[in-house]
Structure formats: structure tokens, C-alpha cells
Design a protein around this motif. Sequence first.
Motif, PDB file in Angstrom:
ATOM      1  N   ASN A1005      28.485 -25.358  -2.477  1.00  0.00           N
ATOM      2  CA  ASN A1005      28.650 -26.443  -1.519  1.00  0.00           C
ATOM      3  C   ASN A1005      27.337 -27.139  -1.209  1.00  0.00           C
ATOM      4  OD1 ASN A1005      31.399 -26.061  -1.277  1.00  0.00           O
ATOM      5  ND2 ASN A1005      31.136 -24.520   0.324  1.00  0.00           N
ATOM      6  N   HIS A1022      21.872 -30.390   2.392  1.00  0.00           N
ATOM      7  CA  HIS A1022      23.074 -31.246   2.359  1.00  0.00           C
ATOM      8  C   HIS A1022      24.229 -30.418   1.846  1.00  0.00           C
ATOM      9  CE1 HIS A1022      20.627 -34.834   3.051  1.00  0.00           C
ATOM     10  NE2 HIS A1022      19.760 -34.354   2.125  1.00  0.00           N
ATOM     11  N   GLN A1024      28.654 -30.177   1.122  1.00  0.00           N
ATOM     12  CA  GLN A1024      29.755 -31.066   0.765  1.00  0.00           C
ATOM     13  C   GLN A1024      30.486 -31.471   2.025  1.00  0.00           C
ATOM     14  OE1 GLN A1024      32.357 -29.388  -2.227  1.00  0.00           O
ATOM     15  NE2 GLN A1024      31.128 -30.381  -3.831  1.00  0.00           N
ATOM     16  N   ARG A1025      30.837 -32.785   2.092  1.00  0.00           N
ATOM     17  CA  ARG A1025      31.475 -33.306   3.286  1.00  0.00           C
ATOM     18  C   ARG A1025      32.887 -32.827   3.391  1.00  0.00           C
ATOM     19  NH1 ARG A1025      28.417 -38.220   5.381  1.00  0.00           N
ATOM     20  NH2 ARG A1025      26.529 -38.100   4.123  1.00  0.00           N
ATOM     21  N   GLU A1026      33.522 -32.583   2.229  1.00  0.00           N
ATOM     22  CA  GLU A1026      34.949 -32.215   2.271  1.00  0.00           C
ATOM     23  C   GLU A1026      35.129 -30.803   2.765  1.00  0.00           C
ATOM     24  OE1 GLU A1026      33.717 -33.144  -1.179  1.00  0.00           O
ATOM     25  OE2 GLU A1026      33.696 -35.024  -0.108  1.00  0.00           O
ATOM     26  N   ASN A1028      35.571 -28.246   5.074  1.00  0.00           N
ATOM     27  CA  ASN A1028      35.945 -28.314   6.475  1.00  0.00           C
ATOM     28  C   ASN A1028      35.228 -27.288   7.318  1.00  0.00           C
ATOM     29  OD1 ASN A1028      37.606 -30.437   5.968  1.00  0.00           O
ATOM     30  ND2 ASN A1028      39.399 -29.137   5.568  1.00  0.00           N
ATOM     31  N   GLN A1030      32.364 -26.572   7.190  1.00  0.00           N
ATOM     32  CA  GLN A1030      30.993 -26.957   7.501  1.00  0.00           C
ATOM     33  C   GLN A1030      30.960 -27.990   8.595  1.00  0.00           C
ATOM     34  OE1 GLN A1030      28.494 -25.371   6.422  1.00  0.00           O
ATOM     35  NE2 GLN A1030      29.655 -24.185   4.874  1.00  0.00           N
ATOM     36  N   GLY A1032      28.431 -30.023   8.986  1.00  0.00           N
ATOM     37  CA  GLY A1032      27.582 -31.119   8.464  1.00  0.00           C
ATOM     38  C   GLY A1032      26.322 -30.568   7.839  1.00  0.00           C
ATOM     39  N   ASP A1033      25.370 -31.478   7.523  1.00  0.00           N
ATOM     40  CA  ASP A1033      24.128 -31.012   6.925  1.00  0.00           C
ATOM     41  C   ASP A1033      23.284 -30.288   7.976  1.00  0.00           C
ATOM     42  OD1 ASP A1033      24.993 -32.307   4.636  1.00  0.00           O
ATOM     43  OD2 ASP A1033      23.659 -34.050   4.902  1.00  0.00           O
ATOM     44  N   ALA A1068      24.277 -35.901   7.069  1.00  0.00           N
ATOM     45  CA  ALA A1068      25.599 -35.970   7.688  1.00  0.00           C
ATOM     46  C   ALA A1068      25.588 -35.118   8.943  1.00  0.00           C
ATOM     47  CB  ALA A1068      26.644 -35.444   6.694  1.00  0.00           C
ATOM     48  N   PRO A1071      31.690 -34.906  10.950  1.00  0.00           N
ATOM     49  CA  PRO A1071      32.636 -35.774  10.266  1.00  0.00           C
ATOM     50  C   PRO A1071      32.471 -37.228  10.723  1.00  0.00           C
ATOM     51  CG  PRO A1071      33.730 -33.824  11.248  1.00  0.00           C
ATOM     52  CD  PRO A1071      32.372 -33.818  11.720  1.00  0.00           C
ATOM     53  N   ASP A1074      26.547 -39.948  10.763  1.00  0.00           N
ATOM     54  CA  ASP A1074      25.310 -39.590  10.054  1.00  0.00           C
ATOM     55  C   ASP A1074      24.112 -39.593  11.000  1.00  0.00           C
ATOM     56  OD1 ASP A1074      26.594 -39.329   7.625  1.00  0.00           O
ATOM     57  OD2 ASP A1074      26.053 -41.350   6.925  1.00  0.00           O
TER      58      ASP A1074
END
Length: 1105
Positions: A1005, A1022, A1024-1026, A1028, A1030, A1032-1033, A1068, A1071, A1074
Amino acid sequence: MRYRASALGSDGVRVTMESALTARDRVGVQDFVLLENFTSEAAFIENLRRRFRENLIYTYIGPVLVSVNPYRDLQIYSRQHMERYRGVSFYEVPPHLFAVADTVYRALRTERRDQAVMISGESGAGKTEATKRLLQFYAETCPAPERGGAVRDRLLQSNPVLEAFGNAKTLRNDNSSRFGKYMDVQFDFKGAPVGGHILSYLLEKSRVVHQNHGERNFHVFYQLLEGGEEEMLRRLGLERNPQSYLYLVKGQCAKVSSINDKSDWKVVRKALTVIDFTEDEIEDLLSIVASVLHLGNIHFAADEESNAQVTTENQLKYLTRLLGVEGSTLREALTHRKIIAKGEELLSPLNLEQAAYVRDALAKAVYSRTFTWLVRKINRSLASKDAESPSWRSTTVLGLLDIYGFEVFQHNRSASLPPVCLSSHLPCPGPHLPLPRVPDNAPSHLESCSVCLSPAPGSVYPLNYCGLFCFPHSFEQFCINYCNEKLQQLFIELTLKSEQEEYEAEGIAWEPVQYFNNKIICDLVEEKFKGIISILDEECLRPGEATDLTFLEKLEDTIKHHPHFLTHKLADQRTRKSLGRGEFRLLHYAGEVTYSVTGFLDKNNDLLFRNLKETMCSSENPIMSQCFDRSELSDKKRPETVATQFKMSLLQLVEILKSKEPAYVRCIKPNDAKQPGRFDEVLIRHQVKYLGLMENLRVRRAGFAYRRKYEAFLQRYKSLCPETWPTWKGRPQDGVAVLVRHLGYKPEEYKMGRTKIFIRFPKTLFATEDALEVRRQSLATKIQAAWRGFHWRQKFLRVKRSAICIQSWWRGTLGRRKAAKRKWAAQTIRRLIRGFILRHAPRCPENAFFLDHVRTSFLLNLRRHLPRNILDTSWPTPPPALHEASELLRELCMKNMVWKYCRSISPEWKQQLQQKAVASEIFKGKKDNYPQSVPRLFISTRLGADEISPKVLQALGSEPIQYAVPVVKYDRKGYKARSRQLLLTPNAVVIVEDAKVKQRIDYTNLTGISVSSLSDSLFVLHVQREDNKQKGDVVLQSDHVIETLTKTALSADRVNNININQGSITFAGGPGRDGIIDFTPGSELLITKAKNGHLAVVAPRLNSR
Ligand SMILES: Nc1ncnc2c1ncn2[C@@H]1O[C@H](COP(=O)(O)OP(=O)(O)OP(=O)(O)O)[C@@H](O)[C@H]1O
Ligand SMILES: [Mg+2]
């Protein structure tokens, strides 16, 4: 005297002088003429004694040599000694027999005059030894003759043969010569011995049939029995044991420790061959020797008429065979006498005593005639084979006379014994009667009598020896003494003559000498008609009953007034006691001698019965037939009597000697016991007297003690006078005159002759000698000093020359080396320059050297300056031609270093380096604080297991923690800083807050990592945005940002996903939302939330960028 004063000038000088004098005191003077008290017999004997004590057996009386028998081998006759005495002046060397030998020989060669050496002395004094030494000297030192070199051997080898037949052991001498000998040696003009001749005198033939106690017959008998081969003895019918022969047992001493008959026999046998004896002749000669022994064993027995009959047939048989005569004739000749009366031959039988007499007479005649034959035979062998050659005419002759001395004066010596010795001996039993025994009550002096060596009472009386001083002397001794009288006369005559001649030649007035002239005694014996010999002959020849006593009466009648003659009848009352009635006394020059007339007539006649002669003339033995010549039988003339024969031969000898230049050796016997080191004064005084040595000295010292040729004198003493030293230019005579004037000689002390200086007193000479001794010391010191100086200077000069030589050589070498080097350098430089000029041209001979040199230099230089390690980037600049090679080498070198380095590093270090390499790849030149991280090692983990909560560990389960580091997390919204731990596992990055896993980002990820290019330590992971799960970064800050990011990138395989941003990073924040982080450089780190909602990071500026 001036030189004396100077000699005593200092103590040092005195010591030297005295020591020289002490030496003279110790060893005496070398020449008796230098005796101060030359008339004193005691001084003479003392000088002899001193020298004898020091083993100096030779002393001169002028040219006469006096020799004392040392009775020991003094090792003074070696070849070196001969060489030492060859060709040197008589006076330059110590007295020696060889000095006489050499002087005589040189005179013979240079003056070409015949010479004679007369050797005299009593029995055992060493005459024969001296003769042998002389012969040996000539044999060894004279040149060999061109032809017939064997003559030297013959001369030498004639000795053992003559000694075997003519010598015997006596009480005085184990090798006593029983005959007189005169030997001529002929030398050719080159001085080589070419021949010889021997004259013999009066062999003591009575010894063949009788020997005194302690004496032996002639050596040859014992030698033959001891050394002859079995086969030969068998042929000769002999037994080995000498006791079997009556002629050998009388002396009762067949064996003598000092004589080795066996080896002597071998010598004689060999010598016989050398002197030309054939085997047959040897056989004949030995047959005669054996026949004498057999004769001795012939016994007789009386028959009824008292006539003698031979009882020993066996002996007779041998005799007939060995002598080659008829047995019956011999038997008859031994027992009968043939008389011719009125032309008729009559045989008259002999009684026992007469037969024994005849037998002994035959033995003596056979032996003595054989001896004469032997001498003739030797003479034939010695005769020069070259007698016909022209060189023969120029030969010269050297005579050696070895003649008997006055051995009969024993009674004079006994003067030192107690009177009883002379008066209480037993009456003489006569020569042929059994020996009496010494009675037990014999006078005690017999035990210790030093002269006669008599045995103790009870043992056998030494008949004749004692007889010598107890009883009157015989006919033979009369002859011998007459001979000595004659020789003494000749000796004095010749010495006086030569002295007078010398004085005359030198022009010096002769001063008459008082000496005893023994002519009166010689005349008494030999004068015609009135002399004893004439009277004896007359008595022998006259018809009628002549006896020894009638002879004595005749003597008394004829010479009664002679002052040197005495008999019992003529003597006064006192002297009469010491003279028997059958005796006469002669006052010889050396003393009185009493003679018994018994046997005089018989011995003088020396007749053999006619039938005995006839028998021997018929002998088939070749030697015998020569000895007994038939002409003897037919010769009606009576043969000369023995005394007359002897007289004639003596006169002849005197003539021979007179015709030659004489030299004298006077031998003295030091004691009667044949012992070394014993000096019997009585005995010696007696010999000094009868040898006439004092007389001789007196003659020699007539006026002057010393004389020398001017040259010799000047040569010796010239250093004593400044005018003659070191060289005298004028005549030697003038030099000597100057010298003696300087020495202060008084006129009466010396005389100047024509060629010699005569010095009257020995003390003058001694003073001069002493001064010379002192002078020699100082001269020696000077010479030494000069020599040392010279020597060392020579040495110094030699060293200097050597040093200079070495230096110049070394300098030369150095110079040459330098020049060669320079030349080489110049050539090299020239070649280099030429090469340099043409360096760009294609390779050619001109530039090859330069190019090679440049290359070699580079390579050599490179070898010395290779980089030390991989970080070392230095590399010598290559010449253009080697550029490529240099690069290849550099590469190789680097590879090699790397390879070596790699081989040497540990896995941990490798990992470290790999990580550092990755870090470099990512950050180098991109992020400002990267350079600071380079020197700091990456640590495997910054948090230990104890610093991580167990709950976290539990939550991670089996997942190991590869790296842990404390970080600061900034909230995504408010950017609040919170302390967290970042853990790296094989699969994910885990953010931990104390005991709680706050966020887990699986590597799959993790999409990237952002970081600014400034020196801050913030970074953004960073995700992965998808995803869930997580939020964010994640914005984090690590004090070890480079290390943390490198390890994270490596673990997550995101090395290429690290973005280094300038200015700002967008991340990020949740959700659809940024966040932005703005980075600006500043003076110090400052992280704040900006008014625009961004996180503002001021990063300090670092020098590195
Ligand atoms: N110069 C010497 N050196 C050593 N020994 C010597 C010497 N002269 C003589 N002798 C010894 O003395 C002995 C006797 O000597 P020699 O036979 O020469 O005497 P001689 O005078 O000939 O006696 P004769 O008259 O009895 O023949 C010799 O055998 C030797 O042992
Ligand atoms: Mg002798």
C-alpha cells in the motif's frame, strides 16, 4: 796503553771485557802459544783440562793439533762440520781436525806440494779414529775423479779389512792397531783422489799365538767364527765357538761388549769385494786364517825318546787341505829340524818344547806374511789405474801416518802410586807359562790400582799388563820406542826448521831455542857398529854360542860410557836395585825404559827352520805360495834381521816424511778406563811429556807468541784505530804500523816482518783482543742502530710507496669509473635529447632509447606511486604513448583494489555499504542534509527490543522487526507533533504509539515517500487512497531521516519511489482532503502551522550545498 784506558772507561765496558775474559778463563786458550806461562807444564795441562771439561778436545800449538780422546760421540764430524771448515783460514774457526785436513788439502792444491799428516799418540789416544775422519773428510769433500770414482770407496774400504787383520782388542783399546800404518792418497791436478798406497810397519805377530789376559787375538778370527756362514765354516773345518781354539782362549775374553763381530764381518766381506778380491781369493785368504786356528790346536806328545809326535790328526788333515801342503811333509816339519852339515841334510827330531815353538813360529810367519800380502793386494787395488795418463805426472800426494806411540811407559805413570806397587808384585812368570794366581795376601793396592786395573786378590793376574810396569820390556817395544824416538827427532827437526825458515823469510833475527835434541838416543840405537841394533845383529850373525846374555855383555862392552844407557853392571848402587841382571835401560827423551834382553836374539833372527819353509813353499794355496817364495830357499844370503829391516823401513819412512810438507796431530788419551769425561792428570802429564808437546811449544814460542799476516791482522783489528777504520787505503803493512802505534805497543812487544807481524807476549794480544771486544760492542750498537734506522726507513719507504701506489691506483680507478660514468651519462643524455627531439617520430633507433626510457620511467614511477586504496585517486601522468596502457592499468589496479577490498569486508559492512550506496543513489545531490549522513554509519536499529512495547510485539506476532526508530508524527489536520515509533517489518511500516499500533502500512500500500530537498528531516509516507483502513498519508519526522528512508525504501522496495521535492509536498490528509507542506530555507529549523493551513517548515541552510 791508550786502548786499555779507553777500554776501562766505563763500567759497562768493564763488564763486557770481564765477561770475555771469564770465557777465556773457562774454556782456556785455543792455541797453547797464547799461554802466558808457556814453560809451565801445569799451565799447559790446566788449559787442556779446561777445554776438555767443555768438550773442546782440540787445541793448537801453532799449526800442530793436540787432540784429547773424548771417548764419546761429540757429533763434531758431520757433513755440516766439514762444510764449516772448508776453505776457511786456519785461525778463523775453532781448532778442529777438519781445519787441519782442509789446510793440508788447500796447500796440496795451491802449492802443489806433497803433504803428510803425522798422527801420533799412545794406544787408545785416537790416532786411527783421526785417520778415518781425515779420509772421510777427503772422500766427502773432494771432487770426484773423472774416471775411477771407486777409488774413494776403496780408500775407505781398505780400513775395515786392515783393521780386521791388523787390529785387536787390548787392555788399552778395544780396537788397537797392532801395526804401524802410513797411507798415501794421490790427488790429481783437480784435487780429486785418484789412488793410494799403504806401508805397514811391524805387525805384532806374537799376538797370533799369545794374548795377555783381557786381550784378544786379531779381530778377523772372531769375526769369521761369529759371522761366517755355516757352509763356509764347515768347509774350513771350524766350529763357531772361539773357546775351541787355543790361540783364542789365552786372553779369556773372546766376547767384548763394544765389539760386534757379526756385523763387522759383514762389513769386512763387503769391503773385500770393493777392494777387488775375487771369491777365490777370499776363500784362499780365509783358508789361511782357519789354518792358523787349526795350527794352534796341534798338540804333541813325547815318545820314548822324548821326541815330539803330533797327536791331533784331524787338525793336521785340515791343515794339509787348507794350506795345500803334503800331510807327511808338514808333520815332519813340525816335529823335526833340517840341518845342513857339510853339504848333507840331516833331520833332527824336536822335543815337546821345541815342537811347540816351531808350531807357533809357523803360525806367526803364516799370519804375518799373509798380512803383508794383504797390504800388497790392497795397494794393487788402490793403485791409480790412470798411472800412464799425462795427468798422472801432476798428481800430488797426501800421506797419513798412524803410528804406534810410546805405549810402554806405563811404569813412569805409576810414580803416583804407592811405592809398594812397583816392589811387591809377583815375579814375572814369562809369556808362555801358565798364569799365576794372585795370592790372597797380595798388596791391597791391587784392588784399587787405577792404572793397571788389576783384579782383586784371588782372581787371575793380568800378567803382561802389570808386566808393563813391573817387568822390563821386550824386543818389540824396543823397536816401537826407537820408532817414536825417530819420529820425535823428525818432528822437532821439522818444526824447528819451519820456524827458522819463517823467521828467515820474514827477516826477523832467529833467537836460539833451548830444547832437548834426542839425536843422541837415535844414534845410540841405530849407529853403525856402535848402535844397539848393529850389536844385536852382530850377535845374531856371529858363529858360536850367542845368547841374549852374551848380547847384553857386548852392549856393556861397547856402549858402557853412553849417558843414556845403563845396565845392572854399569849402574850405581842405588839404581842397581831397580835393574835385573838380564836387563838394560835406555834414557829415552820421554823417560827411562828398562828392556829385558830375553828373546832379543830369537826375535831379531825371526828364523823359520828350513824344512818348514820348504813345506810352505810347496803350498798350493795361491796366497801362501806368494808369501813363501821358492827363491827364499835358494838364496844363500841371510835375510836382514828384524831390527835392521825395521830400521831401514823407518829410515825410508823418515825420508818420505821429510820430502813432504808436514802437519801434526798429537793424540792424547785422557784416562786408561776408556771413560768419557775423565781427565787423569798423571796419565796426561806423561803423554804431554813423551809427545814432546812442551818442547814443541817452546820451539814455537821462540821469541814470539803470535804471528799473523798483515792483511789478516789489519782486517781483524782495524776498528781499533780511527785511521784504519773502516778502510785502510795504503799497504796493509803500513796500516798495521799505524794501528800498533795507535794501540800503544811498545817496541819490545812486537816485530814487523816482511809479510807478518810478530807479537812477543800473549798479554799484548789479549789486551788487543779485549779492546776489540769492547769496540765490537760499541760498533755492534752503532751498526745495530744504523741498521735499525735503515731497516725502518726502508720499511717506511716501502709502506709509503705502497700507500702511494694504492692511492694512485684507487684514484685512477675512481677517475676511470667517474669518467666512464660521465661518458655514459653524456651518451645517455645525448640519446635522450635526440630521442626527445624525435619522440613523435615513428619508433626508430634514435628515439627508441628515449621512448623506452620514458616508458620504463613511467612504469617504475608508477610502481612506486600506485594508489594506496580505493579512495586514493592519485595516478602518475603517463606519457602520451602510454595513455591507453595507463588507463588499462589504472582500471586493473582499481579492480584489483576493489576486489581486494571486497574480499576483505564483512557481511555487516557489506550491508552497510549497500545501504549507503542506495542512500547515495537516492539522496546524493538532492537533499541538503545527506552529506552529514554520509560519515555516520547506519545503525541496524535505533530502538532495542526492550524499548518496544511487548503488546506491539505481540500484535506483530511472528513478524520480526527489521528496524525501529523513534519518530515524530504530525497530525494531518492540526499538524500537532506527536512522538511515535516507526517499525519496519518484512511486510509493512508500523507506526506505534507507546503500546499501541497506531497505523500499519503494508508495503504493497505504500505508494511513495516524499521528502524535501532541504536539510529538514520531515518525510511523508504516501499510502493508497482506496485503502479504507488507512487514514491518509503519514507525515513523520526522523532525526535519522536518510537512514530511516533508505531502510524503508529498501524494505518496501520503493527505492525509485522516493520523491525529493523543492518547495512543497502535497499529501492526502484523509478522504477527499489534501494537506500541503511548504519548505523554505531559513536560519534554523522551525515547523509551524502556517496561516494558510499549510505546514510550514523552515529548514536551516547548510554549507554543503
Ligand atoms: N775423536 C774421537 N771421538 C770419539 N771417540 C773417539 C775419538 N777418538 C778415539 N775415540 C775412541 O777411542 C777409541 C780408540 O781410538 P783409536 O783406535 O783411534 O786409538 P789409537 O790411537 O789408534 O790406538 P792404537 O794405537 O791402539 O791403535 C776408539 O775406538 C773410539 O771409541
Ligand atoms: Mg789405532
